[in-house]
Design an enzyme around this catalytic site. Structure first.
Site: not given
Ligand code: MEV
Length: 317
Positions: A98, A102, A104-108, A149
């Protein structure tokens, strides 16, 4: 025709989000939802990027300023500068994680794109290199990313992360327990939430210092409980960690509602995971409870998933 596909896993931050930005440790696990990039050769020398989820296309060589494409442009630019401009290609992004929740879709997605592009140009991607390039892209998109991430998307498994240092933990996730993830459906911008949390820190540094110190202790203790397979105590720490996330201002009505719903249904612990202000909450639950809990949460109108930690990070598929 040359075609390369790579995938990278999504993640759940078990402990330490936000606090990790200021150097506290975090515990994070890769989970069995994936982002995929396939890159195929074109007969001309153009470089196009497609997103299946957004139903959008950009030309990576143009000056268009589509926000969603910023990190991919950065990765494309870094790789072109370091290895020479690639042959023409179409890169197709497809993700079951999704978005802006939160997980991690953009990082993955950025990690799978980096891995696929390095393979496409004939460079056997090593994880350290992929991580470094993807982190550069994260830095452009987010204000002050900790790097957690992109790191978990690259290495997979269960990771203890502190100030860029990675400890891969050799802990078998127990058969008896699962993670339930509930998506509030409220999307937020990670960079913006991180910025506001840091501003809050600067307004009350003496108080925040203590909260951040407590967060570090929680993560260290959580690691001990994980090693000793003490899941009841782990659940207790998940709840305390959530309390600290409330204290730094990243919980909203929906996340409170869902955390308390998961606890009332029998979760051992429940908290926000990721940036908060919406996004997801997760609960540590006994596996036999998963089906019933998911049905109840879905009846409330939310998307819920029973997820398992996975060992593998980014790889060619
Ligand atoms: C976001 O997935 C995690 C945060 O701690 C940001 C980060 O670590 O860069 C909120």
């Amino acid at each position: 025709m040359n075609k390369i596909c790579s995938q990278a896993p999504g993640k759940i931050i078990l402990f330490g989000e936000h606090f990790v930005v200021k150097g506290c440790p975090a515990l994070v696990t890769a989970v069995n939802l994936y982002a995929k990039t396939c890159i195929e050769e074109r007969i001309d020398s153009k470089h196009y990027l497609y997103s299946k989820q957004l139903n959008k296309r950009v030309d990576l060589d143009s000056d268009q300023t589509d926000e969603w494409a910023t990190s991919f442009r950065t990765i494309y630019r870094i790789i072109s500068e370091q290895y020479g401009k690639p042959e023409g290609f179409n890169a197709i992004l497809d993700s079951e994680i999704p978005m802006a929740a939160g997980m991690g879709s953009s990082a993955a997605t950025a990690v799978s794109f980096t891995h696929a592009l390095l393979s496409f140009i004939g460079y056997k991607p090593n994880k350290e290199r992929v991580n470094k390039i993807a982190f550069e892209a994260e830095k452009i998109v987010h204000v002050k990313p900790s790097g957690v991430d992109n790191t978990i998307a690259v290495y997979g498994g269960l990771i203890y992360y502190k100030k860029g240092e990675i400890k891969q933990l050799n802990i078998e996730w127990p058969e008896k327990y699962s993670l339930i993830v509930v998506n509030t459906g409220i999307k937020r911008n990670t960079g913006l939430v991180v910025k506001e949390v840091l501003e809050g820190y600067n307004r009350n540094p003496e108080i925040m210092e203590k909260i951040y110190e407590a967060a570090s202790l929680i993560t260290e203790k959580a690691l001990e409980h994980l090693m000793n397979k003490n899941y009841e105590r782990l659940g207790e720490l998940i709840n305390i960690n959530h309390g600290l996330l409330v204290a730094i201002g990243v919980s909203i009505l929906e996340t409170e509602l869902l955390v308390h719903k998961l606890l009332s249904l029998g979760a051992l612990g429940a908290k926000i995971s990721g940036a908060g202000r919406g996004g997801i909450v997760y609960g540590l639950v006994k596996r036999e409870q998963v089906g019933e809990m998911i049905r109840t949460i879905k009846d409330m109108g939310y998307n819920a998933y029973g997820l398992q930690p996975v060992k593998e990070g980014v790889r060619e598929i």
